[in-house]
Design a protein around this motif. Sequence first.
Motif, mmCIF file in Angstrom:
data_model
loop_
_atom_site.group_PDB
_atom_site.id
_atom_site.type_symbol
_atom_site.label_atom_id
_atom_site.label_comp_id
_atom_site.label_asym_id
_atom_site.label_seq_id
_atom_site.Cartn_x
_atom_site.Cartn_y
_atom_site.Cartn_z
ATOM 1 N N VAL A 1 44.835 44.060 46.805
ATOM 2 C CA VAL A 1 44.203 43.880 48.111
ATOM 3 C C VAL A 1 43.024 44.840 48.211
ATOM 4 C CG1 VAL A 1 44.514 43.966 50.606
ATOM 5 C CG2 VAL A 1 46.423 43.273 49.147
ATOM 6 N N ASP B 1 46.861 39.150 34.404
ATOM 7 C CA ASP B 1 47.788 39.911 33.572
ATOM 8 C C ASP B 1 47.102 40.565 32.377
ATOM 9 O OD1 ASP B 1 47.311 37.400 32.679
ATOM 10 O OD2 ASP B 1 49.352 36.958 32.044
ATOM 11 N N LYS C 1 49.194 45.796 42.524
ATOM 12 C CA LYS C 1 50.493 45.574 41.905
ATOM 13 C C LYS C 1 50.265 44.795 40.616
ATOM 14 C CE LYS C 1 52.115 43.931 45.897
ATOM 15 N NZ LYS C 1 53.014 43.240 46.841
ATOM 16 N N PRO C 2 50.471 45.435 39.460
ATOM 17 C CA PRO C 2 50.207 44.761 38.192
ATOM 18 C C PRO C 2 50.949 43.422 38.117
ATOM 19 C CG PRO C 2 50.803 47.058 37.818
ATOM 20 C CD PRO C 2 51.022 46.776 39.272
ATOM 21 N N ASN C 3 50.314 42.430 37.569
ATOM 22 C CA ASN C 3 50.907 41.098 37.401
ATOM 23 C C ASN C 3 51.292 40.434 38.713
ATOM 24 O OD1 ASN C 3 50.633 41.593 34.748
ATOM 25 N ND2 ASN C 3 52.702 40.964 34.178
ATOM 26 N N GLU C 4 50.850 40.998 39.838
ATOM 27 C CA GLU C 4 51.182 40.400 41.119
ATOM 28 C C GLU C 4 49.924 40.154 41.929
ATOM 29 O OE1 GLU C 4 54.455 41.415 44.208
ATOM 30 O OE2 GLU C 4 54.921 42.494 42.367
ATOM 31 N N GLN D 1 45.730 37.036 44.178
ATOM 32 C CA GLN D 1 47.096 36.700 43.781
ATOM 33 C C GLN D 1 47.114 36.323 42.308
ATOM 34 O OE1 GLN D 1 48.226 33.706 46.777
ATOM 35 N NE2 GLN D 1 50.293 34.524 46.627
ATOM 36 N N HIS D 2 48.018 36.909 41.557
ATOM 37 C CA HIS D 2 48.152 36.539 40.148
ATOM 38 C C HIS D 2 48.929 35.231 40.048
ATOM 39 C CE1 HIS D 2 48.966 36.581 35.935
ATOM 40 N NE2 HIS D 2 50.253 36.730 36.100
ATOM 41 N N ILE D 3 48.204 34.158 39.739
ATOM 42 C CA ILE D 3 48.847 32.851 39.590
ATOM 43 C C ILE D 3 48.400 32.283 38.253
ATOM 44 C CG2 ILE D 3 49.038 30.515 40.559
ATOM 45 C CD1 ILE D 3 48.651 31.844 43.293
ATOM 46 N N PRO D 4 49.231 32.420 37.231
ATOM 47 C CA PRO D 4 48.785 32.079 35.882
ATOM 48 C C PRO D 4 48.640 30.581 35.641
ATOM 49 C CG PRO D 4 51.076 32.829 35.868
ATOM 50 C CD PRO D 4 50.574 32.989 37.265
ATOM 51 N N GLU D 5 49.326 29.751 36.419
ATOM 52 C CA GLU D 5 49.392 28.333 36.105
ATOM 53 C C GLU D 5 48.286 27.551 36.806
ATOM 54 O OE1 GLU D 5 50.503 25.791 33.833
ATOM 55 O OE2 GLU D 5 50.605 24.969 35.865
ATOM 56 N N PHE E 1 52.122 47.203 53.721
ATOM 57 C CA PHE E 1 51.466 48.312 54.411
ATOM 58 C C PHE E 1 52.204 48.817 55.645
ATOM 59 C CE2 PHE E 1 47.754 46.000 52.493
ATOM 60 C CZ PHE E 1 47.674 46.852 51.407
ATOM 61 N N ALA F 1 54.609 31.515 40.300
ATOM 62 C CA ALA F 1 53.906 32.795 40.358
ATOM 63 C C ALA F 1 54.843 33.893 40.859
ATOM 64 C CB ALA F 1 52.667 32.685 41.257
ATOM 65 N N THR G 1 56.659 31.343 36.030
ATOM 66 C CA THR G 1 55.246 31.028 35.818
ATOM 67 C C THR G 1 54.762 30.033 36.854
ATOM 68 O OG1 THR G 1 55.615 31.364 33.472
ATOM 69 C CG2 THR G 1 53.572 30.291 34.098
ATOM 70 N N ARG H 1 60.309 47.579 39.000
ATOM 71 C CA ARG H 1 59.455 46.840 39.931
ATOM 72 C C ARG H 1 59.664 45.329 39.791
ATOM 73 N NH1 ARG H 1 54.638 49.435 38.846
ATOM 74 N NH2 ARG H 1 54.071 47.828 37.366
ATOM 75 N N TYR H 2 59.897 44.860 38.560
ATOM 76 C CA TYR H 2 60.014 43.416 38.345
ATOM 77 C C TYR H 2 61.429 42.884 38.543
ATOM 78 C CZ TYR H 2 55.330 43.648 36.447
ATOM 79 O OH TYR H 2 53.993 43.840 36.315
ATOM 80 N N PHE I 1 42.141 39.227 49.006
ATOM 81 C CA PHE I 1 43.534 39.196 48.572
ATOM 82 C C PHE I 1 43.612 38.440 47.250
ATOM 83 C CE2 PHE I 1 47.870 37.781 48.398
ATOM 84 C CZ PHE I 1 48.590 38.811 48.975
ATOM 85 N N ASP J 1 54.866 38.321 28.941
ATOM 86 C CA ASP J 1 53.527 38.909 28.878
ATOM 87 C C ASP J 1 53.481 40.027 27.840
ATOM 88 O OD1 ASP J 1 52.560 37.260 30.780
ATOM 89 O OD2 ASP J 1 52.738 38.684 32.435
ATOM 90 N N ILE K 1 44.966 42.878 32.814
ATOM 91 C CA ILE K 1 44.615 44.244 33.243
ATOM 92 C C ILE K 1 45.531 45.278 32.588
ATOM 93 C CG2 ILE K 1 44.515 45.840 35.200
ATOM 94 C CD1 ILE K 1 43.645 43.598 36.959
ATOM 95 N N VAL K 2 44.916 46.215 31.916
ATOM 96 C CA VAL K 2 45.661 47.317 31.322
ATOM 97 C C VAL K 2 45.554 48.528 32.235
ATOM 98 C CG1 VAL K 2 45.659 48.967 29.429
ATOM 99 C CG2 VAL K 2 45.469 46.528 28.954
ATOM 100 N N PRO L 1 56.702 37.263 40.273
ATOM 101 C CA PRO L 1 56.550 38.416 39.375
ATOM 102 C C PRO L 1 57.892 38.991 38.946
ATOM 103 C CG PRO L 1 56.102 39.063 41.637
ATOM 104 C CD PRO L 1 56.441 37.611 41.682
ATOM 105 N N LYS M 1 44.810 54.620 38.388
ATOM 106 C CA LYS M 1 45.413 53.343 38.000
ATOM 107 C C LYS M 1 46.016 52.638 39.209
ATOM 108 C CE LYS M 1 46.306 54.204 33.167
ATOM 109 N NZ LYS M 1 47.266 54.131 32.073
ATOM 110 N N MET N 1 50.838 41.517 52.999
ATOM 111 C CA MET N 1 50.170 42.753 53.395
ATOM 112 C C MET N 1 51.015 43.516 54.409
ATOM 113 S SD MET N 1 46.120 41.935 53.400
ATOM 114 C CE MET N 1 45.950 40.193 53.681
ATOM 115 N N ARG O 1 50.764 48.658 26.422
ATOM 116 C CA ARG O 1 49.675 47.963 27.073
ATOM 117 C C ARG O 1 49.143 48.747 28.267
ATOM 118 N NH1 ARG O 1 49.733 42.744 30.077
ATOM 119 N NH2 ARG O 1 51.759 43.449 30.744
ATOM 120 N N THR O 2 50.055 49.246 29.108
ATOM 121 C CA THR O 2 49.617 49.866 30.357
ATOM 122 C C THR O 2 49.762 51.378 30.344
ATOM 123 O OG1 THR O 2 51.811 49.633 31.285
ATOM 124 C CG2 THR O 2 50.276 47.836 31.680
#
Lengths: 533, 362
Positions: free
Chosen positions: A221, A41, A215-218, A241-245, B201, B311, B308, B116-117, A239, B321, A43-44, B313, A200, B197, B105-106
């Motif tokens: 690939v 997370d 996919k930001p925060n996700e 995966q954003h898993i913060p914990e 895709f 995971a 969290t 999206r979220y 692949f 965040d 990534i800007v 989103p 981006k 995927m 931020r973005t």
Amino acid sequence: MHLKHGFTRAAAIAALMIGTAPIALFAETPADTLVVADAIDDIVSIDPHEAFEFSGVDLNNNTYDTLIELDPATPGDLVPGLAESWSVADDGMTYTFKIKSGITFSSGNPMTAEDAAGSLRRVVKLNKTPAFILTQFGLTPENVDQMITFEGDTVTLKTDKSYAPSFVYNCLTAGVANIVDMKTVMANEVEGDMGNAWLKANSAGTGAYVLKSFKPNEGYVLERREGHWRGDAKLKTIFMQHIPEGATQRLLLEKGDIDIAREMTPTDIEGIMGNPDLKVQEDVGGQVYYLALNQKKTELANPKVQEAMRWAIDYKGMTDSILKGQWVVHQNFLPLGFLGAIEDDPYSLDIEKAKALMAESGLTLPIEIGFTVRNNQERLDIATSIQNTFAQVGINLVLDVGDGKQGLEKYRGRQHDITLQTWGPDYPDPHTNASTFALNPDNSDAANATGYLAWRTAWDPGADLNAETLAAVEEKDSAKRAEMYGDIQRKVRDNSAFVLMFQQARQDAMRANISGFYAGGATDSTSYWTITK
Amino acid sequence: MERRPFPAMTDTSAPPSENRYLRLAQQIVLGLLTLAITLLGLLLVTFIIGRVVPIDPVLSIVGERATEAQMQAVRDQLGLDLPMWQQFWIYVRDAVHGDLGTSIRTGESISAEVARYFPATLELATLGTIFGTLVGVPAGVLAATRPGSLSDQIVRVVGLMGYSMPVFWLGLIGLLVFYGQLDWVSGPGRLDPTYDMMMEFTLTSYTGMILIDSALNGAWDVFANAVSHIILPAGLLGYVSMAYISRMTRSFMMNELGQEYITTARVKGMPEWRVIWVHAMKNVLVPLITVIALSYAYLLEGSVLTETIFAWPGLGSYITDALFAADMPAVLGGTVVVGVAFVTLNMVSDIIYRLVDPRART
């Protein structure tokens, strides 16, 4: 009994709920796919000329290449990237790079000197956050078309004065100097953004992988490119995966649903030690932990107090407990892995020595000092340890805990007494840290030179050290240059407003069948193309 | 954030109207007006918060090394030097046009990011509310019909646990047991990498909600995988809302069971299940709808900790965040969306309540 009816129904529904949960099919990642869990997370942007956060630069390292690269085996040595050879003219201001032939971008377009020159120009013209890494050589949006030129297979870069060539080369290994497919990028330009919006969500590089989805925060690939100039990557798909914990990552790793976990806590790492299916790979990172003592506070400008503080910190006690696996003792401002980094760490906890130094300081003890710390568990742990040992030598620290940005604003406004901070290098050359810890041309309030850490803490390195730092960045002989940085670091370590304590360590946990993972150390980024499983 | 108590119940009883549809129309107009005023208030509050917090948005854009000149350029670009009222006017004007601003931020449009979220949160919260209702209502009825009995005690204790145990802990334990040990469900995330995927895709996205999208595509293997991923977090959220719903159902039902018409029905020899599930339930349903709607809105706010741990989103982690990155426009944008969802649900529940209120049918 009719009353039972409600209960029966509730029970039935509850049973139904559990019954609908299907059995998880398998607990193993596909053989040609690497599944990585990380906190991404930060990534800007993943436009290589804008990305300046760890996760984004890690990604780009696999989709783009630079003209020259750092040799992971020998700190400070360079190896060819997209350029087969490079040289600097006798004036010390004109660099030429001969571009390799036969390399293609993921679009199929051939990579040419025009792309290389166009990419470096794009960095300067876009002028995003990391652009300073190149513009510090005197490049501006106005002059860059004349300063960076190409002819045939050669790119020429002119600088505004004669710098140490190693300084220029090191900066060209940074992520911001990645070469992009200018034809594709410019074809996707919107409102004069030079393809920034398009990049981006897409990649256009020569790297071993091409970005399939982001996919930001996700997660993202990556897919392998066939016939890559480095030789094909071993694994077809990456692949992320954003898993913060951390605890969640551990569970997934133990189950075999991910291959690499990059954000596990020391407790979780401890927990998987001894599991034969898993292993832990250690590496260092580029960040350093330090204390900044505001020189506007008389007590903190006292050299005896400064020295006493260096002897009143339980460095090893912390790295053996609260910081285990995350930080190692390192008392010099250049992280190991950098040209000129030195390894000697002379200070250790010595309460008696510190007490004696405090007695020599001429101050009435105990003294009371504010201590600005960010509200974060690790930092509070460090602060508490320092508060405890300082108290034993007559320094009472009053904790001032706040949000990271608040603390930073105080620091930038010279409002702190002591503050606990980390610093990460901006590019893989020693000047990045030397120019902020050991350089401060004008220490007056009016200068407002917040870019220098020395200014922020109101420390004047003095004419000699300023001059030595500026001379080091122009020294042509790399070995001599390394020696100069050793000297500068010792001076800052032993006699400055900074108390340097730790260098970042990192632990990546992975399945035992994973090999060839390179985390990047202090100067480089993660590469996936070397991994096999 | 997650442990915040549910909002208190308001008095939802109203005198019967002469013309039901006229009243309904009035209700809708009033609701829309309330919506507008509430949103304006929400915008004002978030705007003020965004201005008074001691965080410099400029610093988070330009980074630590920027010069004063670079910082001033960004300040100008964001209009931060304009008078406050003018900044607020611009903010409201843009919000009305669906433009929640640009994330610091973005640099992306906040409306697009939220779009999206939000589906991920919507999917999770909807399923959670369905679970909570399906279990909570019967459990509440059971407790009400046998006050003080063992089953009443069980419902109370189970409910209390759901209400007082940290979701963070429950989530981890849930994962450890059902995913780690028993292998009944899939782990964190919305899909396994392979299916993710596939979804990305080869299938078409219609709503952003994977369960619906995979079903519309007829991709039942993806659907099954999505179910095995969502069932645990949704069950967890369902448990938390069940605690609230069962408690309220119990109290409403006990109140109804003490009424004279219930006694009459029982004296007439009507079967007990019919007395409870038809006669009493009709009246319990009226306030219960509001309770369920509020609980739904509460889950829609995004359960940061659940998201969290799993995971996921969703909107909750998006707002958090953004908050940590001092990205106030994104925080405010997310908050406005939550506010709209909250107010809308309140309004919808009011309308449904009008429709089912037996007293309004005369």
